[in-house]
Design an enzyme around this catalytic site. Structure first.
Site, PDB file in Angstrom:
ATOM      1  N   SER A  70      -3.668 -20.663   8.817  1.00 59.55           N
ATOM      2  CA  SER A  70      -4.275 -21.727   9.625  1.00 59.55           C
ATOM      3  C   SER A  70      -3.822 -23.136   9.238  1.00 59.55           C
ATOM      4  O   SER A  70      -4.579 -24.098   9.388  1.00 59.55           O
ATOM      5  CB  SER A  70      -5.806 -21.625   9.623  1.00 59.55           C
ATOM      6  OG  SER A  70      -6.214 -20.405  10.223  1.00 59.55           O
ATOM      7  N   LYS A 113       6.046 -14.548  14.461  1.00 62.94           N
ATOM      8  CA  LYS A 113       5.407 -13.234  14.686  1.00 62.94           C
ATOM      9  C   LYS A 113       5.945 -12.602  15.971  1.00 62.94           C
ATOM     10  O   LYS A 113       7.105 -12.819  16.318  1.00 62.94           O
ATOM     11  CB  LYS A 113       3.876 -13.383  14.667  1.00 62.94           C
ATOM     12  CG  LYS A 113       3.400 -14.109  13.392  1.00 62.94           C
ATOM     13  CD  LYS A 113       1.915 -14.032  13.149  1.00 62.94           C
ATOM     14  CE  LYS A 113       1.582 -14.781  11.865  1.00 62.94           C
ATOM     15  NZ  LYS A 113       0.161 -14.656  11.500  1.00 62.94           N
ATOM     16  N   GLU A 135      -0.936 -16.182   1.158  1.00 62.80           N
ATOM     17  CA  GLU A 135      -1.590 -16.234   2.469  1.00 62.80           C
ATOM     18  C   GLU A 135      -2.878 -15.411   2.410  1.00 62.80           C
ATOM     19  O   GLU A 135      -2.848 -14.184   2.615  1.00 62.80           O
ATOM     20  CB  GLU A 135      -0.670 -15.651   3.544  1.00 62.80           C
ATOM     21  CG  GLU A 135       0.663 -16.371   3.684  1.00 62.80           C
ATOM     22  CD  GLU A 135       1.267 -16.150   5.067  1.00 62.80           C
ATOM     23  OE1 GLU A 135       1.286 -17.116   5.841  1.00 62.80           O
ATOM     24  OE2 GLU A 135       1.682 -15.028   5.375  1.00 62.80           O
ATOM     25  N   HIS A 138       4.203  -9.410   4.409  1.00 62.49           N
ATOM     26  CA  HIS A 138       3.223 -10.157   5.203  1.00 62.49           C
ATOM     27  C   HIS A 138       1.954  -9.318   5.378  1.00 62.49           C
ATOM     28  O   HIS A 138       2.026  -8.095   5.502  1.00 62.49           O
ATOM     29  CB  HIS A 138       3.812 -10.529   6.566  1.00 62.49           C
ATOM     30  CG  HIS A 138       2.949 -11.521   7.286  1.00 62.49           C
ATOM     31  ND1 HIS A 138       1.830 -11.146   7.987  1.00 62.49           N
ATOM     32  CD2 HIS A 138       3.004 -12.865   7.344  1.00 62.49           C
ATOM     33  CE1 HIS A 138       1.243 -12.229   8.463  1.00 62.49           C
ATOM     34  NE2 HIS A 138       1.920 -13.288   8.092  1.00 62.49           N
ATOM     35  N   GLY A 187      -4.684 -16.889  11.130  1.00 58.10           N
ATOM     36  CA  GLY A 187      -5.002 -16.792  12.551  1.00 58.10           C
ATOM     37  C   GLY A 187      -6.473 -16.984  12.868  1.00 58.10           C
ATOM     38  O   GLY A 187      -6.925 -16.668  13.971  1.00 58.10           O
ATOM     39  N   GLU A 238       0.115  -8.758   7.808  1.00 58.43           N
ATOM     40  CA  GLU A 238       0.063  -7.916   9.008  1.00 58.43           C
ATOM     41  C   GLU A 238       0.847  -6.617   8.796  1.00 58.43           C
ATOM     42  O   GLU A 238       0.489  -5.572   9.337  1.00 58.43           O
ATOM     43  CB  GLU A 238       0.550  -8.716  10.223  1.00 58.43           C
ATOM     44  CG  GLU A 238      -0.513  -9.736  10.635  1.00 58.43           C
ATOM     45  CD  GLU A 238       0.008 -11.069  11.112  1.00 58.43           C
ATOM     46  OE1 GLU A 238       1.152 -11.154  11.567  1.00 58.43           O
ATOM     47  OE2 GLU A 238      -0.756 -12.057  11.022  1.00 58.43           O
ATOM     48  N   ASN A 264       6.671 -18.753  10.990  1.00 57.64           N
ATOM     49  CA  ASN A 264       6.660 -17.322  11.311  1.00 57.64           C
ATOM     50  C   ASN A 264       6.182 -17.171  12.756  1.00 57.64           C
ATOM     51  O   ASN A 264       5.003 -17.330  13.038  1.00 57.64           O
ATOM     52  CB  ASN A 264       5.733 -16.601  10.331  1.00 57.64           C
ATOM     53  CG  ASN A 264       5.606 -15.118  10.634  1.00 57.64           C
ATOM     54  OD1 ASN A 264       6.312 -14.598  11.511  1.00 57.64           O
ATOM     55  ND2 ASN A 264       4.718 -14.444   9.931  1.00 57.64           N
TER      56      ASN A 264
HETATM   57  P1  13P Z   1      -1.435 -18.800  11.136  1.00 63.79           P
HETATM   58  O1  13P Z   1      -0.768 -20.087  10.744  1.00 63.79           O
HETATM   59  O2  13P Z   1      -1.361 -18.516  12.606  1.00 63.79           O
HETATM   60  O3  13P Z   1      -2.800 -18.672  10.550  1.00 63.79           O
HETATM   61  O4  13P Z   1      -0.548 -17.620  10.462  1.00 63.79           O
HETATM   62  C1  13P Z   1      -0.180 -17.730   9.135  1.00 63.79           C
HETATM   63  C2  13P Z   1       0.803 -16.670   8.825  1.00 63.79           C
HETATM   64  O5  13P Z   1       0.480 -15.501   8.829  1.00 63.79           O
HETATM   65  C3  13P Z   1       2.185 -17.071   8.544  1.00 63.79           C
HETATM   66  O6  13P Z   1       2.934 -16.011   8.058  1.00 63.79           O
END
Ligand code: 13P
Length: 247
Positions: free
Chosen positions: A209, A11, A163, A93, A169, A95, A9
């Site tokens: 992560s 983002k 997740e 997701h 993150g 976010e 992803n």
């Molecule tokens: P990170 O791997 O940067 O923690 O993000 C995970 C994520 O949100 C994948 O969709």
């Protein structure tokens, strides 16, 4: 269960130039056969990625409109994604849930519509830190699962991504035991609330992560069928290492 699955992803990251470099690295990578690999660029770069990335790797959007396209300023429809050859979409997701404010029902309906247009769906669930600390992890994940299950009739084209928000993150990856515990609970929930067949065949991947150094231990766990990778998916060689952590 199922074939190992790794999604990247990206983002809201990348430029034409950085994405071109990432595509070169991915095209040059040697990937194990028994892993499905998908990358999710920002909408505006999907076409660039589709036209230059090897077909070995499928392409996903990070969101889509809830229904048929039309007078919905700023949105992108499932039909349009299919039109440019995009095969997948990430829905729910954290976010989009917690930063943009999408709720369970809205996400569930998006999943149903995307599947009806033959887009495959990465359906994301996961609890906040305060919810984990309050002992509500399963409640939250099951509630999010129910909204998907209320809207999905055929799970063939669905991958579930667990997740935990506190791991996204932050560099604070869930321990293999913590992830396994939730994956097993979600599988059990599917068995009770959907079917034994879906419970045993659907892939449940972990995100939060994940990196080239911690993926191998996580991949060993029985109910961890792959990963959804954020930051580390922007580095081609690291992402390839994670894809190849298939056991
Ligand atoms: P990170 O791997 O940067 O923690 O993000 C995970 C994520 O949100 C994948 O969709």
């Amino acid at each position: 269960s199922g074939k190992f699955f790794v999604g990247g992803n990206w983002k809201c990251n990348g430029t034409k130039e950085s994405i071109s470099k990432l595509i070169s690295d991915l095209n040059a990578a040697t990937l194990e056969n028994d892993v499905d690999v998908v990358v999710a660029p920002p909408f505006i770069y999907i076409d660039q990625v589709k036209s230059s990335l090897t077909d070995r790797i499928e392409v996903s959007a990070q969101n889509t409109w809830i229904g048929k396209g039309g007078a919905f300023t700023g949105e992108i429809s499932a039909e349009q994604l299919v039109d440019i050859g995009c095969q997948w979409v990430i829905l729910g997701h954290s976010e989009r849930r917690h930063v943009i404010g999408e709720d369970d029902q809205f996400i569930g309906k998006k999943a149903a519509y995307a599947l009806s247009q033959n887009l495959k769906v990465m359906a994301c669930i996961g609890e906040l830190l305060e919810e984990r600390e309050a002992g509500k992890t399963f409640d939250v994940c099951f509630k999010q699962m129910k909204a998907f299950a209320d809207n999905i009739t055929d799970w063939t084209n669905v991958v579930i991504a667990y997740e935990p928000v506190w791991a996204i993150g932050t560099g604070k990856v869930a321990s293999p035991e913590q992830a396994q515990e939730v994956h097993a609970a979600v599988r059990d929930w599917l068995k009770t609330n959907v079917s034994a067949d879906v419970a045993s065949t659907v892939r449940i991947i972990y995100g939060g992560s994940v990196n080239a150094a911690n993926c191998a231990e996580l991949a060993k766990k029985e109910d961890i069928d792959g990963f959804l990778v954020g930051g580390a998916s922007l580095k081609g060689p690291d992402f390839a290492t994670i894809c190849n952590s298939v056991t």
